[in-house]
Design a protein around this motif. Structure first.
Motif, PDB file in Angstrom:
ATOM      1  N   HIS A 165       0.834  -1.213   0.000  1.00 19.33           N
ATOM      2  CA  HIS A 165       0.000   0.000   0.000  1.00 19.33           C
ATOM      3  C   HIS A 165       0.858   1.248   0.000  1.00 19.33           C
ATOM      4  O   HIS A 165       2.037   1.203   0.358  1.00 19.33           O
ATOM      5  CB  HIS A 165      -0.985  -0.004   1.176  1.00 19.33           C
ATOM      6  N   ILE A 166       0.238   2.327  -0.426  1.00 20.11           N
ATOM      7  CA  ILE A 166       0.882   3.640  -0.372  1.00 20.11           C
ATOM      8  C   ILE A 166      -0.041   4.571   0.407  1.00 20.11           C
ATOM      9  O   ILE A 166      -1.228   4.277   0.589  1.00 20.11           O
ATOM     10  CB  ILE A 166       1.199   4.193  -1.778  1.00 20.11           C
ATOM     11  N   ARG A 167       0.506   5.681   0.866  1.00 23.31           N
ATOM     12  CA  ARG A 167      -0.261   6.583   1.738  1.00 23.31           C
ATOM     13  C   ARG A 167      -0.397   7.963   1.102  1.00 23.31           C
ATOM     14  O   ARG A 167       0.471   8.416   0.378  1.00 23.31           O
ATOM     15  CB  ARG A 167       0.428   6.690   3.089  1.00 23.31           C
ATOM     16  N   ALA A 179      -9.285   3.855 -13.156  1.00 20.47           N
ATOM     17  CA  ALA A 179      -8.821   4.371 -11.860  1.00 20.47           C
ATOM     18  C   ALA A 179      -7.619   5.288 -12.025  1.00 20.47           C
ATOM     19  O   ALA A 179      -6.731   5.051 -12.836  1.00 20.47           O
ATOM     20  CB  ALA A 179      -8.461   3.203 -10.949  1.00 20.47           C
ATOM     21  N   THR A 180      -7.613   6.337 -11.212  1.00 24.81           N
ATOM     22  CA  THR A 180      -6.426   7.110 -10.961  1.00 24.81           C
ATOM     23  C   THR A 180      -6.363   7.332  -9.454  1.00 24.81           C
ATOM     24  O   THR A 180      -7.198   6.800  -8.710  1.00 24.81           O
ATOM     25  CB  THR A 180      -6.409   8.432 -11.735  1.00 24.81           C
ATOM     26  N   LEU A 181      -5.370   8.074  -9.016  1.00 23.30           N
ATOM     27  CA  LEU A 181      -5.257   8.388  -7.589  1.00 23.30           C
ATOM     28  C   LEU A 181      -5.383   9.886  -7.387  1.00 23.30           C
ATOM     29  O   LEU A 181      -4.830  10.669  -8.170  1.00 23.30           O
ATOM     30  CB  LEU A 181      -3.903   7.908  -7.042  1.00 23.30           C
ATOM     31  N   GLY A 193      -4.022  11.326   4.894  1.00 22.36           N
ATOM     32  CA  GLY A 193      -4.512  10.248   5.753  1.00 22.36           C
ATOM     33  C   GLY A 193      -5.032   9.036   4.999  1.00 22.36           C
ATOM     34  O   GLY A 193      -5.316   8.007   5.615  1.00 22.36           O
ATOM     35  N   ALA A 194      -5.181   9.139   3.667  1.00 18.86           N
ATOM     36  CA  ALA A 194      -5.717   8.016   2.901  1.00 18.86           C
ATOM     37  C   ALA A 194      -4.661   6.922   2.743  1.00 18.86           C
ATOM     38  O   ALA A 194      -3.457   7.193   2.764  1.00 18.86           O
ATOM     39  CB  ALA A 194      -6.165   8.487   1.520  1.00 18.86           C
ATOM     40  N   VAL A 195      -5.151   5.688   2.600  1.00 12.48           N
ATOM     41  CA  VAL A 195      -4.279   4.542   2.315  1.00 12.48           C
ATOM     42  C   VAL A 195      -4.830   3.865   1.067  1.00 12.48           C
ATOM     43  O   VAL A 195      -6.032   3.613   0.978  1.00 12.48           O
ATOM     44  CB  VAL A 195      -4.261   3.538   3.493  1.00 12.48           C
TER      45      VAL A 195
END
Ligand code: BEZ
Length: 204
Positions: A44-46, A70-72, A77-79
């Motif tokens: 995971h990334i944060r 999907a993109t980011l 605070g999100a994981v």
């Protein structure tokens, strides 16, 4: 941009000089690599949240009827859970072609889901961060925020060279579920799509 990450777009040469590196996948890369890799590990990334806000002209849709993939988006605070691949730098050329259509390279700290802080025993420089492809707001294929039913309707109507957009969504949702992750956005869009198609998802 998430303060955890840095733009790596101009770092083609330094990355190409590495003997290997981690690549983090949060979309189709979770269930399908399509390239050779040395290791594949849940990770995971944060500081990033997965969102179906990017248009797809060349994979899951066309220029006249783009898909949604999907993109980011940066969120403190999100994981974001996904899959990390240990790759040789020769893989990057293929990825850059595959991920054109608005995606840029970022380097971001990487955490393995098993709690191991690094992916290799060598402790090479950079082993605790990963390359990730992110489509940022305003790129030529950007579609932006919409409700889950709106996104589902869009996905249901799109097909591209890589296949129906609905298959991308359902495979991603299934993979996240199998990995034990609850992504409320992905599951809401999945639920809306299945409702639209007149079917309901049943667990178990
Ligand atoms: C991913 O799975 O991480 C991904 C797939 C396509 C484009 C960008 C990222």
């Amino acid at each position: 941009m998430s303060h955890h990450s840095r733009d790596a777009t101009g770092q083609g040469a330094p990355l190409a000089e590495r003997s290997s590196l981690w690549l983090f996948g949060y979309g189709s890369l979770i269930y399908k690599a399509g390239f050779d890799f040395q290791q594949r590990r849940p990770a995971h990334i944060r500081g990033w949240r997965r969102r179906f806000w990017q248009g797809s002209h060349d994979h899951r849709g066309t220029l006249s009827n783009p898909g949604r993939v999907a993109t980011l988006v940066a969120e403190e605070g999100a994981v974001c859970h996904g899959m990390a691949y240990r790759i040789g730098p020769e893989v990057l050329a293929g990825l850059d072609i595959r991920e054109k259509n608005g995606y840029r390279r970022f380097m971001t700290p990487l955490w393995f889901d098993d709690g191991d802080s690094r992916g290799t025993t060598s402790k090479d420089e950079g082993d605790d961060e990963a390359l990730v492809y992110i489509a940022t707001e305003g790129n030529e294929a950007w579609l932006g925020e919409a409700s889950a039913p709106e996104i589902a309707a869009h996905i249901s109507a799109a097909v591209g060279p890589s296949g129906p957009n609905r298959d991308y969504l359902l495979l991603l949702a299934q993979s996240l579920r199998e990995m034990g992750h609850n992504d409320a956005h992905v599951f809401a869009v999945e639920e809306a799509l299945l409702a639209l198609e007149g079917r309901r998802h049943t667990t178990g």
